[in-house]
Design a protein around this motif. Structure first.
Motif, mmCIF file in Angstrom:
data_model
loop_
_atom_site.group_PDB
_atom_site.id
_atom_site.type_symbol
_atom_site.label_atom_id
_atom_site.label_comp_id
_atom_site.label_asym_id
_atom_site.label_seq_id
_atom_site.Cartn_x
_atom_site.Cartn_y
_atom_site.Cartn_z
ATOM 1 N N ILE A 192 124.468 -47.131 -48.167
ATOM 2 C CA ILE A 192 124.064 -45.963 -48.938
ATOM 3 C C ILE A 192 123.812 -46.386 -50.384
ATOM 4 N N PRO A 193 122.560 -46.297 -50.870
ATOM 5 C CA PRO A 193 122.287 -46.635 -52.265
ATOM 6 C C PRO A 193 122.796 -45.547 -53.208
ATOM 7 N N PHE A 194 122.853 -45.866 -54.480
ATOM 8 C CA PHE A 194 123.380 -44.925 -55.459
ATOM 9 C C PHE A 194 122.538 -43.649 -55.524
ATOM 10 N N SER A 195 121.235 -43.770 -55.355
ATOM 11 C CA SER A 195 120.368 -42.587 -55.390
ATOM 12 C C SER A 195 120.725 -41.608 -54.278
ATOM 13 N N THR A 196 121.026 -42.139 -53.092
ATOM 14 C CA THR A 196 121.443 -41.283 -51.969
ATOM 15 C C THR A 196 122.807 -40.668 -52.243
ATOM 16 N N PHE A 197 123.689 -41.451 -52.841
ATOM 17 C CA PHE A 197 125.016 -40.943 -53.195
ATOM 18 C C PHE A 197 124.895 -39.750 -54.143
ATOM 19 N N LEU A 198 123.970 -39.832 -55.129
ATOM 20 C CA LEU A 198 123.775 -38.726 -56.066
ATOM 21 C C LEU A 198 123.282 -37.474 -55.349
ATOM 22 N N VAL A 199 122.352 -37.667 -54.404
ATOM 23 C CA VAL A 199 121.828 -36.527 -53.646
ATOM 24 C C VAL A 199 122.936 -35.869 -52.833
ATOM 25 N N GLN A 200 123.760 -36.685 -52.168
ATOM 26 C CA GLN A 200 124.865 -36.148 -51.371
ATOM 27 C C GLN A 200 125.868 -35.413 -52.246
ATOM 28 N N LEU A 201 126.087 -35.926 -53.446
ATOM 29 C CA LEU A 201 127.025 -35.289 -54.369
ATOM 30 C C LEU A 201 126.531 -33.897 -54.751
ATOM 31 N N VAL A 202 125.247 -33.789 -55.037
ATOM 32 C CA VAL A 202 124.667 -32.485 -55.373
ATOM 33 C C VAL A 202 124.764 -31.524 -54.194
ATOM 34 N N GLU A 203 124.503 -32.018 -52.996
ATOM 35 C CA GLU A 203 124.515 -31.157 -51.804
ATOM 36 C C GLU A 203 125.899 -30.591 -51.527
ATOM 37 N N VAL A 204 126.955 -31.421 -51.653
ATOM 38 C CA VAL A 204 128.299 -30.923 -51.337
ATOM 39 C C VAL A 204 128.769 -29.928 -52.398
ATOM 40 N N VAL A 205 128.322 -30.095 -53.636
ATOM 41 C CA VAL A 205 128.693 -29.139 -54.683
ATOM 42 C C VAL A 205 127.997 -27.805 -54.435
ATOM 43 N N GLN A 206 126.743 -27.863 -54.071
ATOM 44 C CA GLN A 206 125.994 -26.628 -53.802
ATOM 45 C C GLN A 206 126.516 -25.900 -52.571
ATOM 46 N N SER A 244 122.152 -40.590 -66.981
ATOM 47 C CA SER A 244 122.548 -39.335 -67.624
ATOM 48 C C SER A 244 121.448 -38.287 -67.470
ATOM 49 N N GLY A 245 121.812 -37.111 -66.978
ATOM 50 C CA GLY A 245 120.854 -36.020 -66.814
ATOM 51 C C GLY A 245 120.104 -36.033 -65.508
ATOM 52 N N CYS A 246 120.340 -37.056 -64.660
ATOM 53 C CA CYS A 246 119.614 -37.107 -63.383
ATOM 54 C C CYS A 246 120.090 -36.013 -62.431
ATOM 55 N N ILE A 247 121.339 -35.590 -62.585
ATOM 56 C CA ILE A 247 121.879 -34.421 -61.891
ATOM 57 C C ILE A 247 122.685 -33.621 -62.900
ATOM 58 N N ASP A 248 123.111 -32.444 -62.507
ATOM 59 C CA ASP A 248 123.809 -31.576 -63.446
ATOM 60 C C ASP A 248 125.099 -32.206 -63.954
ATOM 61 N N SER A 249 125.412 -31.916 -65.210
ATOM 62 C CA SER A 249 126.685 -32.346 -65.799
ATOM 63 C C SER A 249 127.813 -31.489 -65.213
ATOM 64 N N PRO A 250 129.000 -32.013 -65.001
ATOM 65 C CA PRO A 250 129.459 -33.363 -65.347
ATOM 66 C C PRO A 250 129.267 -34.386 -64.229
ATOM 67 N N TRP A 251 128.497 -34.000 -63.169
ATOM 68 C CA TRP A 251 128.438 -34.857 -61.982
ATOM 69 C C TRP A 251 127.692 -36.162 -62.225
ATOM 70 N N ASP A 252 126.774 -36.172 -63.201
ATOM 71 C CA ASP A 252 126.092 -37.431 -63.498
ATOM 72 C C ASP A 252 127.079 -38.489 -64.003
ATOM 73 N N GLU A 253 127.965 -38.081 -64.914
ATOM 74 C CA GLU A 253 128.948 -39.041 -65.429
ATOM 75 C C GLU A 253 130.079 -39.280 -64.436
ATOM 76 N N VAL A 254 130.404 -38.260 -63.636
ATOM 77 C CA VAL A 254 131.412 -38.454 -62.587
ATOM 78 C C VAL A 254 130.954 -39.554 -61.636
ATOM 79 N N ALA A 255 129.677 -39.535 -61.264
ATOM 80 C CA ALA A 255 129.136 -40.546 -60.349
ATOM 81 C C ALA A 255 129.229 -41.943 -60.960
ATOM 82 N N VAL A 256 128.942 -42.043 -62.262
ATOM 83 C CA VAL A 256 129.023 -43.338 -62.941
ATOM 84 C C VAL A 256 130.466 -43.825 -62.968
ATOM 85 N N ARG A 257 131.372 -42.937 -63.294
ATOM 86 C CA ARG A 257 132.794 -43.313 -63.331
ATOM 87 C C ARG A 257 133.269 -43.762 -61.949
ATOM 88 N N TYR A 258 132.753 -43.110 -60.908
ATOM 89 C CA TYR A 258 133.133 -43.493 -59.554
ATOM 90 C C TYR A 258 132.688 -44.916 -59.250
#
Length: 410
Positions: free
Chosen positions: A3-17, A55-69
């Motif tokens: 799973i690349p990071f781009s897919t991880f970001l998409v999945q993160l947005v989906e589970v939050v929504q 930064s800003g690729c997805i809604d805050s704070p999830w963009d920085e949460v993903a980086v910290r992860y």
């Protein structure tokens, strides 16, 4: 499939929504399979570079949460627990921004992240100690978990069945475990005061049984350490009987303090119970056998042998106090040897103590007898002038379990 990071970001947005708390917890767990994929993708990640890039690729704070992860997984893979702990702490702080504005669907993720924080703190402190360095990660973790407790307590807007308050007792269990680990047990009083001061919290019985057991265990331990033995026995007993039967390790931890408390009341554990817990059997059986036979010398030998372990478990004082039950057993054997006479010379009790390797004077032996009478182990009185112990004609040695308020005279 990686799973690349781009897919991880998409999945993160989906589970939050979709408000899928369990899935969110899985995505942010450092040990999840996709964490290894991100470690391979980012060979030597830089937090500042990643933040600038994403930064800003997805809604805050999830963009920085993903980086910290990403940073947490990278440090964990490279066995840098201290750095991983710091990144996890910042990740949770970012998560709090979202958590305080949402309902209880986020609780599974909160629980998972706090557990990971605690484990990383333990690893970081152990690693530092092994390398001769100082570390206070567990104490810092306690502060983060305490903040999570406050965030759960202050939910007044969510519907009752979706409130963040349903996470209170789980978080309390975590923060108390941290306090016990760093020996800052007194700080637990602040948590208990906050619980007592908030009448809007649902009843403890409404929470999952696992939350109840953990809370009652630590409440019992606090009472035990404060020598409030009656409350300690009550809470630990409830914790034990509600503990899952397959949670053998947890049952053993509860019994470590509950068995000494029950012994003080004269309730000796059965062989069936002790055989289920071989570690506790090895530790406590010598004391139980000595009490049953009134063998003070064997009891004292067991105290010497197990002193270090008993001190580590915080039960040495309790077991040492239970020595009086051994003396009571010895004096009862004297009474039986004298055909249960109501009049027994003090010298008989003195001889029994001497035979049990207690080199005491007659006056000291008389004091032992007086103490047994005062604490309700024996019924009668001492004629000091005639050096005679006059025992009651019936029930001279009451059953230990029948003594009134057995903890009061300890």
């Amino acid at each position: 499939m990686a799973i690349p990071f781009s897919t991880f970001l998409v999945q993160l947005v989906e589970v939050v929504q979709s408000e899928n708390g369990q899935r969110l917890a899985y995505l942010l767990r450092p040990t999840s399979p996709h964490g290894k994929d991100l470690v391979k993708e980012f060979r030597n990640p830089s937090r500042d570079t990643l933040i600038a890039q994403y930064s800003g690729c997805i809604d805050s704070p999830w963009d920085e949460v993903a980086v910290r992860y990403v940073m947490v997984t990278s440090h964990v893979a490279r066995k840098r627990p201290g750095e991983a702990f710091n990144e996890q702490s910042q990740l949770i702080s970012l998560f709090f921004r979202f958590f305080t504005q949402n309902t209880g669907w986020t609780l599974p993720a909160l629980f998972s992240m706090l557990r990971d924080l605690r484990d990383l703190a333990y690893d970081a402190d152990f690693h530092s100690k092994y390398n001769g360095q100082s570390s206070e990660c567990m104490e810092s973790a306690a502060g983060v978990v305490a903040k999570a407790f406050s965030n759960c307590m202050t939910d007044r807007a969510s519907p009752a069945d979706q409130s963040r308050k349903w996470g209170i007792y789980y978080v309390v269990g975590l923060v108390m475990k941290c306090y016990f680990r760093v020996k800052r047990i007194s700080l637990s009083k602040n948590i208990l005061r906050a619980l007592d001061a908030n009448p809007d919290i649902p009843a403890l019985s409404a929470y999952p049984r696992s939350h109840q057991v953990t809370y009652r265990y630590y409440l019992g331990m606090l009472s035990f350490l404060n020598e409030d033995y009656a409350k300690a026995e009550q809470e630990l007993t409830l914790a034990f009987y509600n503990c899952h039967t397959e949670a053998h390790r947890n049952q053993e931890r509860i019994l470590t303090c509950l068995i000494p408390l029950r012994i003080l009341r004269g309730h000796l554990p059965s062989r069936v119970l002790m055989e289920r817990f071989p570690v506790l059997d090895e530790l406590f059986s010598p004391f139980i056998a000595a009490i049953q036979t009134g063998d003070i010398s064997t009891y004292d030998a067991a105290l010497d042998r197990w002193e270090r372990r008993l001190v580590e478990l915080n039960v040495w004082i309790t077991i040492e106090k239970a020595r009086e039950l051994c003396i009571r057993g010895l004096f009862r054997r004297v009474w039986i040897a004298c055909d249960k006479s109501t009049r027994i010379s003090v010298s008989m009790f003195h001889c029994s103590l001497r035979l049990s390797a207690n080199d005491v004077s007659v006056d000291e032996a008389e004091c032992f007898v007086a103490n047994m009478i005062f604490k309700g182990y024996m019924r009668g009185y001492i004629s000091h002038e005639k050096q005679m112990v006059v025992l009651a004609t019936s029930n001279a040695f009451p059953r230990l379990a029948d003594r009134q308020a057995p903890y009061v005279l300890l």
